[in-house]
Scaffold this active site. Sequence first.
Site, PDB file in Angstrom:
ATOM      1  N   GLY A  14       0.774  -1.247   0.000  1.00  0.00           N
ATOM      2  CA  GLY A  14       0.000   0.000   0.000  1.00  0.00           C
ATOM      3  C   GLY A  14       0.799   1.286   0.000  1.00  0.00           C
ATOM      4  O   GLY A  14       0.245   2.339   0.286  1.00  0.00           O
ATOM      5  N   SER A  20       2.118   8.234   2.201  1.00  0.00           N
ATOM      6  CA  SER A  20       1.322   7.043   2.528  1.00  0.00           C
ATOM      7  C   SER A  20       1.566   6.564   3.954  1.00  0.00           C
ATOM      8  O   SER A  20       2.711   6.549   4.431  1.00  0.00           O
ATOM      9  CB  SER A  20       1.694   5.883   1.593  1.00  0.00           C
ATOM     10  N   ASP A  63      -2.064  -6.368  -7.479  1.00  0.00           N
ATOM     11  CA  ASP A  63      -3.360  -5.688  -7.480  1.00  0.00           C
ATOM     12  C   ASP A  63      -4.319  -6.602  -6.729  1.00  0.00           C
ATOM     13  O   ASP A  63      -4.630  -7.702  -7.206  1.00  0.00           O
ATOM     14  CB  ASP A  63      -3.807  -5.471  -8.935  1.00  0.00           C
ATOM     15  N   VAL A  64      -4.796  -6.169  -5.569  1.00  0.00           N
ATOM     16  CA  VAL A  64      -5.631  -7.055  -4.742  1.00  0.00           C
ATOM     17  C   VAL A  64      -7.035  -7.249  -5.322  1.00  0.00           C
ATOM     18  O   VAL A  64      -7.831  -8.002  -4.768  1.00  0.00           O
ATOM     19  CB  VAL A  64      -5.724  -6.571  -3.275  1.00  0.00           C
ATOM     20  N   TYR A 154     -17.817  10.082   4.078  1.00  0.00           N
ATOM     21  CA  TYR A 154     -16.978   8.873   4.160  1.00  0.00           C
ATOM     22  C   TYR A 154     -17.796   7.635   3.728  1.00  0.00           C
ATOM     23  O   TYR A 154     -17.257   6.670   3.186  1.00  0.00           O
ATOM     24  CB  TYR A 154     -16.411   8.718   5.570  1.00  0.00           C
ATOM     25  N   LYS A 161     -14.937  -0.226   6.172  1.00  0.00           N
ATOM     26  CA  LYS A 161     -14.030  -0.298   7.333  1.00  0.00           C
ATOM     27  C   LYS A 161     -14.668  -1.095   8.481  1.00  0.00           C
ATOM     28  O   LYS A 161     -13.975  -1.797   9.216  1.00  0.00           O
ATOM     29  CB  LYS A 161     -13.646   1.110   7.811  1.00  0.00           C
ATOM     30  N   THR A 192      -3.378  12.096   2.755  1.00  0.00           N
ATOM     31  CA  THR A 192      -2.730  11.167   1.818  1.00  0.00           C
ATOM     32  C   THR A 192      -3.521  11.196   0.514  1.00  0.00           C
ATOM     33  O   THR A 192      -4.595  11.798   0.447  1.00  0.00           O
ATOM     34  CB  THR A 192      -2.762   9.732   2.367  1.00  0.00           C
ATOM     35  N   LEU A 193      -3.026  10.475  -0.463  1.00  0.00           N
ATOM     36  CA  LEU A 193      -3.721  10.360  -1.748  1.00  0.00           C
ATOM     37  C   LEU A 193      -5.145   9.832  -1.548  1.00  0.00           C
ATOM     38  O   LEU A 193      -6.104  10.358  -2.123  1.00  0.00           O
ATOM     39  CB  LEU A 193      -2.921   9.389  -2.629  1.00  0.00           C
ATOM     40  N   ALA A 194      -5.293   8.812  -0.710  1.00  0.00           N
ATOM     41  CA  ALA A 194      -6.600   8.189  -0.505  1.00  0.00           C
ATOM     42  C   ALA A 194      -7.612   9.195   0.046  1.00  0.00           C
ATOM     43  O   ALA A 194      -8.762   9.237  -0.396  1.00  0.00           O
ATOM     44  CB  ALA A 194      -6.469   6.994   0.429  1.00  0.00           C
TER      45      ALA A 194
HETATM   46  P1  NAD Z   1      -2.584   6.025   0.117  1.00  0.00           P
HETATM   47  O1  NAD Z   1      -3.348   6.530  -1.053  1.00  0.00           O
HETATM   48  O2  NAD Z   1      -1.220   6.505   0.304  1.00  0.00           O
HETATM   49  O3  NAD Z   1      -2.584   4.438   0.153  1.00  0.00           O
HETATM   50  C1  NAD Z   1      -3.649   3.670  -0.350  1.00  0.00           C
HETATM   51  C2  NAD Z   1      -3.004   2.526  -1.097  1.00  0.00           C
HETATM   52  O4  NAD Z   1      -4.003   1.587  -1.512  1.00  0.00           O
HETATM   53  C3  NAD Z   1      -2.273   2.997  -2.361  1.00  0.00           C
HETATM   54  O5  NAD Z   1      -0.930   2.593  -2.301  1.00  0.00           O
HETATM   55  C4  NAD Z   1      -2.986   2.273  -3.473  1.00  0.00           C
HETATM   56  O6  NAD Z   1      -2.133   1.900  -4.549  1.00  0.00           O
HETATM   57  C5  NAD Z   1      -3.497   1.049  -2.718  1.00  0.00           C
HETATM   58  N1  NAD Z   1      -4.563   0.363  -3.476  1.00  0.00           N
HETATM   59  C6  NAD Z   1      -5.775   0.822  -3.850  1.00  0.00           C
HETATM   60  N2  NAD Z   1      -6.391  -0.102  -4.609  1.00  0.00           N
HETATM   61  C7  NAD Z   1      -5.548  -1.166  -4.708  1.00  0.00           C
HETATM   62  C8  NAD Z   1      -5.604  -2.412  -5.386  1.00  0.00           C
HETATM   63  N3  NAD Z   1      -6.656  -2.763  -6.151  1.00  0.00           N
HETATM   64  N4  NAD Z   1      -4.557  -3.252  -5.254  1.00  0.00           N
HETATM   65  C9  NAD Z   1      -3.468  -2.919  -4.516  1.00  0.00           C
HETATM   66  N5  NAD Z   1      -3.351  -1.744  -3.870  1.00  0.00           N
HETATM   67  C10 NAD Z   1      -4.384  -0.882  -3.977  1.00  0.00           C
HETATM   68  O7  NAD Z   1      -3.512   6.415   1.371  1.00  0.00           O
HETATM   69  P2  NAD Z   1      -3.411   6.049   2.925  1.00  0.00           P
HETATM   70  O8  NAD Z   1      -4.277   7.042   3.594  1.00  0.00           O
HETATM   71  O9  NAD Z   1      -2.015   5.880   3.345  1.00  0.00           O
HETATM   72  O10 NAD Z   1      -4.179   4.661   2.987  1.00  0.00           O
HETATM   73  C11 NAD Z   1      -3.633   3.477   3.579  1.00  0.00           C
HETATM   74  C12 NAD Z   1      -4.668   2.837   4.472  1.00  0.00           C
HETATM   75  O11 NAD Z   1      -4.856   3.653   5.625  1.00  0.00           O
HETATM   76  C13 NAD Z   1      -6.053   2.684   3.845  1.00  0.00           C
HETATM   77  O12 NAD Z   1      -6.622   1.470   4.262  1.00  0.00           O
HETATM   78  C14 NAD Z   1      -6.807   3.848   4.453  1.00  0.00           C
HETATM   79  O13 NAD Z   1      -8.201   3.659   4.463  1.00  0.00           O
HETATM   80  C15 NAD Z   1      -6.234   3.815   5.850  1.00  0.00           C
HETATM   81  N6  NAD Z   1      -6.465   4.999   6.664  1.00  0.00           N
HETATM   82  C16 NAD Z   1      -6.170   6.232   6.184  1.00  0.00           C
HETATM   83  C17 NAD Z   1      -6.390   7.335   6.978  1.00  0.00           C
HETATM   84  C18 NAD Z   1      -6.078   8.712   6.476  1.00  0.00           C
HETATM   85  O14 NAD Z   1      -6.585   9.691   7.049  1.00  0.00           O
HETATM   86  N7  NAD Z   1      -5.270   8.860   5.468  1.00  0.00           N
HETATM   87  C19 NAD Z   1      -6.906   7.187   8.272  1.00  0.00           C
HETATM   88  C20 NAD Z   1      -7.190   5.918   8.736  1.00  0.00           C
HETATM   89  C21 NAD Z   1      -6.958   4.815   7.924  1.00  0.00           C
END
Ligand code: NAD
Length: 252
Positions: A14, A20, A63-64, A154, A161, A192-194
């Site tokens: 990820g 990230s 790719d999951v 969300y 989640k 983050t990007l997400a």
């Molecule tokens: P991010 O965009 O940096 O990471 C998300 C990752 O998911 C990316 O690397 C992307 O390539 C990967 N991804 C998406 N679809 C995919 C697929 N089909 N196959 C493989 N990989 C795939 O964002 P992030 O915020 O670091 O997210 C990481 C985790 O943390 C996520 O589960 C997110 O929900 C969780 N999270 C984020 C936050 C926040 O505020 N950013 C808070 C709590 C939890």
Amino acid sequence: MGNLLDGKKILVMGVANKRSIAWGCASQLEKQGATVIYTYQNERMKKSVKRLVDDENLLIECDVATDESMDKAFTEIKERFGKLDGIVHAIAYANKEELDGDVQNTSREGYAVAQNISSYSLLAVARYGKEILNDPASIVTLTYFGSERAIPNYNVMGVAKAALEANVRYLARDMGQYGVRVNAISAGAVKTLAVTGVKDHSSLLSESESRTVDGNSVTTTEIGGACAFLMSDLATGVVGDTIYVDKGVHLI
Ligand code: NAD
């Protein structure tokens, strides 16, 4: 004093870029002595991950969304690295149009996509992982408070989640017999990007920051620290749990 994770090999899934959460985790795991192996989603992601990881041999595409890709990736991981001591699952995705407005407007397809990538994928990771994980080993996933409270926009991701956290409990029960602990970190909001896929994410981020105990958002380094703990032998008693690393947002 030795490092917490000396001699351990951990797969981090990820990393998209240096913002990230997965990168915060990987950095802390390495700092504690672990060898980190990375999966990236596709060629586009590979380019940005390569800017962070010098050794290309540590990078594997996964790719999951498909069993074919997961099958190929885990076969390759086994061949190249043998047994692992842990897996960090930091993956989530929902179509942008689903992260906006009223939840009842979620499409059937959009719901399935969010569940598939953000929740089901953890079960698949555990299934493939079981073949290559040592006893003991640890799996850690990333969740968010939107599983418990209705956070604006969300929506379908909060539902995914909630399912992810239930997956953690069921997996913890069923993977325990193989010596694999499964836990989640409920991280505070970080840019983050997400997160930028969520409509009006700047309000989500500022609201979250204002509710931390010290007015500062949690960092990916702090989240990574908790991940390192959960990967370590200090955490052998922590099983099937969701640990908040959000600087108190969930309680204020
Ligand atoms: P991010 O965009 O940096 O990471 C998300 C990752 O998911 C990316 O690397 C992307 O390539 C990967 N991804 C998406 N679809 C995919 C697929 N089909 N196959 C493989 N990989 C795939 O964002 P992030 O915020 O670091 O997210 C990481 C985790 O943390 C996520 O589960 C997110 O929900 C969780 N999270 C984020 C936050 C926040 O505020 N950013 C808070 C709590 C939890």
